[in-house]
Design a protein around this motif. Structure first.
Motif, PDB file in Angstrom:
ATOM      1  N   PRO A 199       3.676  -8.446 -38.288  1.00 35.04           N
ATOM      2  CA  PRO A 199       4.809  -7.888 -37.559  1.00 35.04           C
ATOM      3  C   PRO A 199       5.354  -8.906 -36.553  1.00 35.04           C
ATOM      4  CG  PRO A 199       2.772  -6.978 -36.731  1.00 35.04           C
ATOM      5  CD  PRO A 199       2.410  -7.833 -37.900  1.00 35.04           C
ATOM      6  N   ILE A 200       6.626  -8.708 -36.165  1.00 37.60           N
ATOM      7  CA  ILE A 200       7.199  -9.579 -35.142  1.00 37.60           C
ATOM      8  C   ILE A 200       6.603  -9.157 -33.803  1.00 37.60           C
ATOM      9  CG2 ILE A 200       9.355 -10.440 -34.150  1.00 37.60           C
ATOM     10  CD1 ILE A 200      10.785  -9.318 -36.612  1.00 37.60           C
ATOM     11  N   PRO A 201       6.010 -10.083 -33.053  1.00 39.89           N
ATOM     12  CA  PRO A 201       5.411  -9.674 -31.774  1.00 39.89           C
ATOM     13  C   PRO A 201       6.478  -9.242 -30.776  1.00 39.89           C
ATOM     14  CG  PRO A 201       5.413 -12.066 -31.995  1.00 39.89           C
ATOM     15  CD  PRO A 201       5.887 -11.528 -33.299  1.00 39.89           C
ATOM     16  N   GLY A 202       6.093  -8.375 -29.860  1.00 39.42           N
ATOM     17  CA  GLY A 202       7.015  -7.982 -28.785  1.00 39.42           C
ATOM     18  C   GLY A 202       7.991  -6.898 -29.206  1.00 39.42           C
ATOM     19  N   LEU A 203       8.910  -6.580 -28.298  1.00 32.15           N
ATOM     20  CA  LEU A 203       9.890  -5.527 -28.523  1.00 32.15           C
ATOM     21  C   LEU A 203      11.294  -6.079 -28.332  1.00 32.15           C
ATOM     22  CD1 LEU A 203       8.255  -2.691 -26.424  1.00 32.15           C
ATOM     23  CD2 LEU A 203       8.426  -2.746 -28.906  1.00 32.15           C
ATOM     24  N   PRO A 251      18.902 -10.612 -21.886  1.00 31.75           N
ATOM     25  CA  PRO A 251      18.735 -11.954 -21.325  1.00 31.75           C
ATOM     26  C   PRO A 251      20.026 -12.767 -21.457  1.00 31.75           C
ATOM     27  CG  PRO A 251      17.676 -11.799 -23.451  1.00 31.75           C
ATOM     28  CD  PRO A 251      18.134 -10.422 -23.114  1.00 31.75           C
ATOM     29  N   GLN A 252      20.070 -13.841 -20.691  1.00 29.71           N
ATOM     30  CA  GLN A 252      21.282 -14.663 -20.690  1.00 29.71           C
ATOM     31  C   GLN A 252      21.435 -15.408 -22.017  1.00 29.71           C
ATOM     32  OE1 GLN A 252      20.997 -17.928 -18.059  1.00 29.71           O
ATOM     33  NE2 GLN A 252      23.099 -18.594 -18.389  1.00 29.71           N
ATOM     34  N   GLY A 253      20.315 -15.899 -22.533  1.00 31.41           N
ATOM     35  CA  GLY A 253      20.371 -16.675 -23.772  1.00 31.41           C
ATOM     36  C   GLY A 253      20.244 -15.801 -25.002  1.00 31.41           C
ATOM     37  N   CYS A 254      19.670 -16.363 -26.055  1.00 33.45           N
ATOM     38  CA  CYS A 254      19.460 -15.638 -27.300  1.00 33.45           C
ATOM     39  C   CYS A 254      18.514 -14.459 -27.058  1.00 33.45           C
ATOM     40  CB  CYS A 254      18.857 -16.581 -28.344  1.00 33.45           C
ATOM     41  SG  CYS A 254      18.361 -15.762 -29.863  1.00 33.45           S
ATOM     42  N   ALA A 255      18.919 -13.279 -27.507  1.00 35.62           N
ATOM     43  CA  ALA A 255      18.127 -12.079 -27.237  1.00 35.62           C
ATOM     44  C   ALA A 255      16.792 -12.096 -27.978  1.00 35.62           C
ATOM     45  CB  ALA A 255      18.928 -10.837 -27.623  1.00 35.62           C
ATOM     46  N   PHE A 256      16.704 -12.904 -29.022  1.00 37.26           N
ATOM     47  CA  PHE A 256      15.490 -12.919 -29.833  1.00 37.26           C
ATOM     48  C   PHE A 256      14.509 -14.001 -29.363  1.00 37.26           C
ATOM     49  CE2 PHE A 256      13.260 -13.935 -33.924  1.00 37.26           C
ATOM     50  CZ  PHE A 256      12.568 -12.746 -34.007  1.00 37.26           C
TER      51      PHE A 256
END
Lengths: 296, 346
Positions: B286-290, B298-303
């Motif tokens: 799975p992709i870690p985190g939420l 966030p200011q930059g890339c959300a991912f």
């Protein structure tokens, strides 16, 4: 193709079928059927009162010779202190109570439901303003409000109905708004918008039918309450004036004889009780029968 | 077989001119409440060619449904605020339409299948009436004719027309979803938006519903947008795919490009979290985190926070679109380096 045609024939009779289904469901409920029979009898009595009794001689005409006769074979409900037949007076009084109850509730529905629906559906500032006004209105106890209005408008049958109707509006506005709010965020409202239904169409075909049960139940309960309020106002002399045989007025006139002739109070009181109870039974039965989820 | 909408000559002209069924530029949707501003959609461009099925993939809360609702101008305002350079549906800018004009387009030119069949039908109206009302709202058809068409629609979606006079609660979930499809298709819309049409259904019914939708699409040439988070459904149904994350499209291309030539790390993560049929004992990755809170992006890339390839630059600025010659687009800062590639591709 055969099936298609058959189903189209079915759908042509959709209205009739629905009414029939509701009636079938309603008929199963014994209490509701008893209520309906009594209510129907009372309505019949109210409509035909003029054919049974002559207003001038039987209902308000005095007959001093026969005064204060206890209930018996000649006078089933006895006679009052002017010798008037209580059966005629109580029977004729059904007319006033039913008309007052029905008219005041219908008027309250007529004004209260659109107010509540628009407030609940449109929401926002409009909702806030309208509902605060309704709140301000209902701070005053309804009986007090009615008394105030009857005092200002003057005592008459019409003014009594207007006063009761106005004090009924906030109740319908509130209950309608509350049920509109539970319905309007359902996904089927959104899907109705997605097929291009206008707001008016959604309100009449989606919102109100889904809010129908609580409004109907409230309407019947309120009819009972309004009949009692009308009787109460007549009792304190603010409703229908004597010698009109309104049940509250009859109670009021009989209270001085409660020791010698308790039957004078008993019959009008019993009439009020039976009327209110049977109307409530009908309302409960209707609520159950109209809910498509309860259908088996 | 279907009712042909009463479209004015002017509208027809407009439609002819537009190459795209849907053409959206820089769509932004936010929900403003007293305590916070939720940035649901943050500038997406979307072009849907006629007759094409576009899949929109992404996890819950990525803004898929919100962006689709704004195509039909169905976002409640307030609290919603919808901004876009333009939203052309069938060549018409839906933002400029009056309420009455919107009602004419909804259901007739663009229709929607809703996610939850249990709540998307009116419980006090017979299903036949619910299908026929969409027909009646869009043309002067008698009630009898509309009911007849409704019965035929039921037959098309595989329900006996004799059940037209029943209420929704007498239907199973799969049948209700098929009723929803019948309602959406009753006016033969040119564009169909299906919002997770199979999520609430069990697998056997899913297959039936998908088959039905595919069949109807090829039969009537409907352009379709399919929202889902089931990549299997995408593989089966879609010609093109857009992957959404935190209110933005992160990768867009044809089905083959997305599945076989994956570019974005998030898309890679989605594929990695699927069970592998060839290696059944392998554990899922799975992709870690939420996903970041849309009220506090966030200011930059959300991912970036969850991205195994994230570099310093990713946190600082929004990734720009990079489009390859074959039309495959990706929004990822890493691709400024021509040598960069994700593991899956290599």
């Amino acid at each position: 193709m055969d099936r298609v045609e058959k189903s189209c024939k079915n759908s042509a009779g959709v209205r009739q079928n629905r009414a029939l289904a509701v009636w079938r469901q309603f008929r199963r409920n014994k209490g509701a059927m008893i209520g309906l029979i009594i209510t129907a009898a009372l309505i019949l009595l109210a409509v035909s009162a003029d054919f049974i009794w002559d207003y001038e001689t039987d209902v308000i005409g005095m007959n001093i010779a026969d005064r204060m006769i206890s209930p018996g074979t000649k006078y089933l409900f006895g006679t009052d202190n002017y010798g008037r037949d209580m059966l005629a007076r109580v029977g004729y009084g059904a007319r006033y109570s039913l008309v007052i109850g029905a008219v005041s509730v219908l008027f309250g529905l007529f004004v209260g439901v659109p107010i509540g629906t628009s407030a609940g559906y449109l929401g926002g500032r409009y909702d806030t303003i309208i509902m605060r006004m309704i709140d301000a209105f209902s701070i005053v106890p309804s009986i007090l409000l009615t008394i105030l209005m009857v005092t200002v408008l003057g005592t008459s049958l019409l003014n009594l109905m207007i006063a009761l109707a106005i004090s009924t509006i906030p109740i319908f506005a509130r209950i309608t708004r509350a049920s509109v709010l539970t319905v309007r965020y359902n996904e089927y409202i959104e899907s109705a918008k997605a097929i291009g239904a206008s707001d008016f169409y959604i309100i009449t075909k989606y919102i109100i039918p889904n809010c129908f049960s609580p409004i109907l139940v409230q309407a019947t309960l309120r009819m009972g309450t309004n009949i009692i309020s009308a009787a109460g106002l007549s009792y304190i002399g603010l409703g229908v004036a004597l010698p009109t045989p309104e049940w509250g007025a009859l109670l009021s006139a009989s209270k001085q004889f409660i020791i010698q002739a308790p039957y004078l109070c008993f019959f009008p009181g019993l009439a009020i009780m039976i009327t209110v109870m049977s109307i409530n039974l009908v309302g409960d039965g209707l609520r159950d029968a109209l809910d498509p989820k309860l259908k088996r | 077989m279907f009712y042909d909408g009463n479209v004015s000559a002017e509208r027809k002209e407009e439609k002819k001119q537009s190459k795209y069924a849907i053409d959206v530029e820089n769509l932004r949707v936010r929900y403003e409440t007293s305590s916070e501003v939720v940035m649901a959609v943050n500038g997406i461009d979307l072009q849907l060619k006629r007759g094409v099925t576009l899949g929109i993939v992404g996890e819950t809360g990525a803004g898929k449904t919100t962006s689709m609702l704004s195509l039909m101008n169905l976002i409640e305002t307030p609290p919603g605020v919808v901004e876009a350079d333009h939203i052309y549906v069938n060549g018409t800018d839906v933002q400029r339409l009056s309420a009455a004009e919107l009602c004419r387009i909804r259901g007739n030119e663009i229709a929607m299948i809703f996610q939850d069949p249990m709540t998307s039908l009116n419980p006090v109206m017979k299903v036949g009436e619910q299908i026929s009302e969409s027909i009646m709202l869009h043309g002067r058809v008698s009630k009898k004719d509309a009911m007849e068409r409704a019965a035929r629609m039921l037959e098309i979606v595989g329900i006996s027309p004799s059940r037209a006079s029943e209420y929704p609660h007498q239907f199973s979930g799969g049948m209700r979803q098929r009723v929803g499809i019948a309602i959406a298709l009753a006016c033969k819309p040119e564009i169909l938006i299906a919002d997770e049409p199979t999520t609430a259904l069990d697998v056997t019914i899913q297959a039936q519903v998908l088959k039905l939708m595919k069949q109807l699409k090829t039969e009537y040439g409907t352009s379709m947008i399919l929202i889902t988070h089931d990549l299997g459904v995408v593989a089966r149904m879609c010609d093109e795919v857009a992957v959404m994350y935190a209110g933005r499209i992160v990768e867009q291309g044809t089905l083959k490009q997305i599945f076989n030539e994956t570019l974005h790390p998030y898309t890679e993560g989605l594929f990695n979290s699927l069970p592998n049929i060839h290696n059944r004992v392998a554990s899922l990755k799975p992709i870690p985190g939420l996903m970041p809170d849309p009220a506090n992006l966030p200011q930059g890339c959300a991912f970036a926070k969850r991205c195994p390839y994230a570099a310093q630059a990713c946190y600082a600025e929004q990734p720009a679109r990079k489009t390859y010659e074959d039309g495959h687009s990706v929004w990822c800062t890493a691709y400024r380096d021509a040598e960069f590639h994700i593991k899956r591709k290599g």
